[in-house]
Design a protein around this motif. Structure first.
Motif, mmCIF file in Angstrom:
data_model
loop_
_atom_site.group_PDB
_atom_site.id
_atom_site.type_symbol
_atom_site.label_atom_id
_atom_site.label_comp_id
_atom_site.label_asym_id
_atom_site.label_seq_id
_atom_site.Cartn_x
_atom_site.Cartn_y
_atom_site.Cartn_z
ATOM 1 N N PHE A 188 -12.852 -4.217 46.743
ATOM 2 C CA PHE A 188 -13.690 -3.563 45.749
ATOM 3 C C PHE A 188 -14.510 -4.500 44.861
ATOM 4 O O PHE A 188 -15.192 -4.028 43.952
ATOM 5 N N THR A 189 -14.451 -5.818 45.054
ATOM 6 C CA THR A 189 -15.184 -6.728 44.175
ATOM 7 C C THR A 189 -16.680 -6.500 44.284
ATOM 8 O O THR A 189 -17.257 -6.520 45.368
ATOM 9 N N ASN A 190 -17.297 -6.301 43.133
ATOM 10 C CA ASN A 190 -18.727 -5.994 43.026
ATOM 11 C C ASN A 190 -19.520 -7.280 42.797
ATOM 12 O O ASN A 190 -19.089 -8.159 42.052
ATOM 13 N N GLU A 191 -20.699 -7.369 43.394
ATOM 14 C CA GLU A 191 -21.516 -8.577 43.303
ATOM 15 C C GLU A 191 -21.910 -8.913 41.868
ATOM 16 O O GLU A 191 -21.782 -10.054 41.427
ATOM 17 N N SER A 192 -22.379 -7.928 41.113
ATOM 18 C CA SER A 192 -22.836 -8.213 39.745
ATOM 19 C C SER A 192 -21.673 -8.600 38.839
ATOM 20 O O SER A 192 -21.801 -9.478 37.977
ATOM 21 N N ARG A 193 -20.544 -7.967 38.997
ATOM 22 C CA ARG A 193 -19.385 -8.307 38.165
ATOM 23 C C ARG A 193 -18.792 -9.652 38.566
ATOM 24 O O ARG A 193 -18.302 -10.393 37.716
ATOM 25 N N LEU A 194 -18.841 -9.993 39.845
ATOM 26 C CA LEU A 194 -18.381 -11.309 40.287
ATOM 27 C C LEU A 194 -19.274 -12.396 39.704
ATOM 28 O O LEU A 194 -18.791 -13.427 39.250
ATOM 29 N N GLU A 195 -20.578 -12.140 39.695
ATOM 30 C CA GLU A 195 -21.538 -13.082 39.106
ATOM 31 C C GLU A 195 -21.262 -13.268 37.615
ATOM 32 O O GLU A 195 -21.253 -14.397 37.115
ATOM 33 N N ALA A 196 -21.051 -12.180 36.900
ATOM 34 C CA ALA A 196 -20.804 -12.260 35.462
ATOM 35 C C ALA A 196 -19.491 -12.979 35.148
ATOM 36 O O ALA A 196 -19.403 -13.736 34.179
ATOM 37 N N ALA A 197 -18.478 -12.755 35.959
ATOM 38 C CA ALA A 197 -17.163 -13.339 35.683
ATOM 39 C C ALA A 197 -17.041 -14.780 36.156
ATOM 40 O O ALA A 197 -16.456 -15.614 35.459
ATOM 41 N N MET B 104 -20.764 -16.623 40.791
ATOM 42 C CA MET B 104 -21.002 -16.752 42.231
ATOM 43 C C MET B 104 -21.036 -15.368 42.865
ATOM 44 O O MET B 104 -20.437 -14.425 42.353
ATOM 45 N N THR B 105 -21.733 -15.255 43.977
ATOM 46 C CA THR B 105 -21.834 -13.957 44.657
ATOM 47 C C THR B 105 -21.786 -14.078 46.172
ATOM 48 O O THR B 105 -22.122 -13.140 46.870
ATOM 49 N N GLU B 106 -21.362 -15.224 46.659
ATOM 50 C CA GLU B 106 -21.395 -15.441 48.109
ATOM 51 C C GLU B 106 -20.477 -14.476 48.867
ATOM 52 O O GLU B 106 -20.872 -13.896 49.866
ATOM 53 N N ASN B 107 -19.254 -14.324 48.403
ATOM 54 C CA ASN B 107 -18.287 -13.450 49.076
ATOM 55 C C ASN B 107 -17.876 -12.339 48.125
ATOM 56 O O ASN B 107 -17.276 -12.587 47.094
ATOM 57 N N ILE B 108 -18.194 -11.111 48.506
ATOM 58 C CA ILE B 108 -17.861 -9.962 47.666
ATOM 59 C C ILE B 108 -16.904 -9.049 48.431
ATOM 60 O O ILE B 108 -16.541 -9.341 49.564
ATOM 61 N N GLY B 109 -16.502 -7.970 47.793
ATOM 62 C CA GLY B 109 -15.568 -7.037 48.411
ATOM 63 C C GLY B 109 -16.086 -6.476 49.722
ATOM 64 O O GLY B 109 -17.286 -6.303 49.920
ATOM 65 N N TRP B 110 -15.149 -6.163 50.595
ATOM 66 C CA TRP B 110 -15.502 -5.751 51.951
ATOM 67 C C TRP B 110 -16.346 -4.487 51.960
ATOM 68 O O TRP B 110 -17.283 -4.368 52.746
ATOM 69 N N PHE B 111 -16.054 -3.537 51.086
ATOM 70 C CA PHE B 111 -16.863 -2.315 51.043
ATOM 71 C C PHE B 111 -18.294 -2.607 50.621
ATOM 72 O O PHE B 111 -19.234 -1.997 51.124
ATOM 73 N N TYR B 112 -18.482 -3.546 49.704
ATOM 74 C CA TYR B 112 -19.833 -3.928 49.283
ATOM 75 C C TYR B 112 -20.527 -4.778 50.348
ATOM 76 O O TYR B 112 -21.746 -4.772 50.443
#
Length: 116
Positions: A68-77, A80-88
């Motif tokens: 469930f990891t979201n690209e925008s929230r991963l970037e903010a936290a 980085m945004t290279e690897n995100i949650g599988w559903f995304y």
């Protein structure tokens, strides 16, 4: 089940959307019921249901990061945004399994450490 849901959202709380937190908590509650039933079925004594809450809920929480990891929230936290949650990743048109694979390996290492 409620405590298991709270425990499960602890790992992905910085990187998932609120709706995903709700889904993670609901699934954790059902996994708690399953884990508790299995303990009774196999006659494993756990008077306070610590195993279903902490082991099952914790493992689900770690795995849910990879789903469930979201690209925008991963970037903010983490910046980085290279690897995100599988559903995304499916939304990107990719089946990149990297983050979910790492989370599954982490759960396996934790289980090996605990049960070895």
């Amino acid at each position: 089940g409620c405590l298991t849901g709270l425990l499960a959202i602890t790992a992905p709380c910085a990187t998932v959307e609120p709706w995903a937190g709700f889904v993670i908590g609901i699934i954790a509650g059902w996994l708690y019921l399953l884990g508790s039933h299995l303990l009774v079925m196999y006659r494993i004594d756990d008077a306070v249901d610590a195993i279903p809450v902490h082991m099952v809920g914790g493992a689900w929480g770690v795995i849910s990061v990879g789903l469930f990891t979201n690209e925008s929230r991963l970037e903010a936290a983490f910046g980085m945004t290279e690897n995100i949650g599988w559903f995304y990743e499916w939304g990107r048109g990719s089946g990149n399994f990297t983050l979910l694979g790492i989370q599954l390996i982490a759960v396996l290492f934790i289980l090996a450490w605990v049960f070895a």
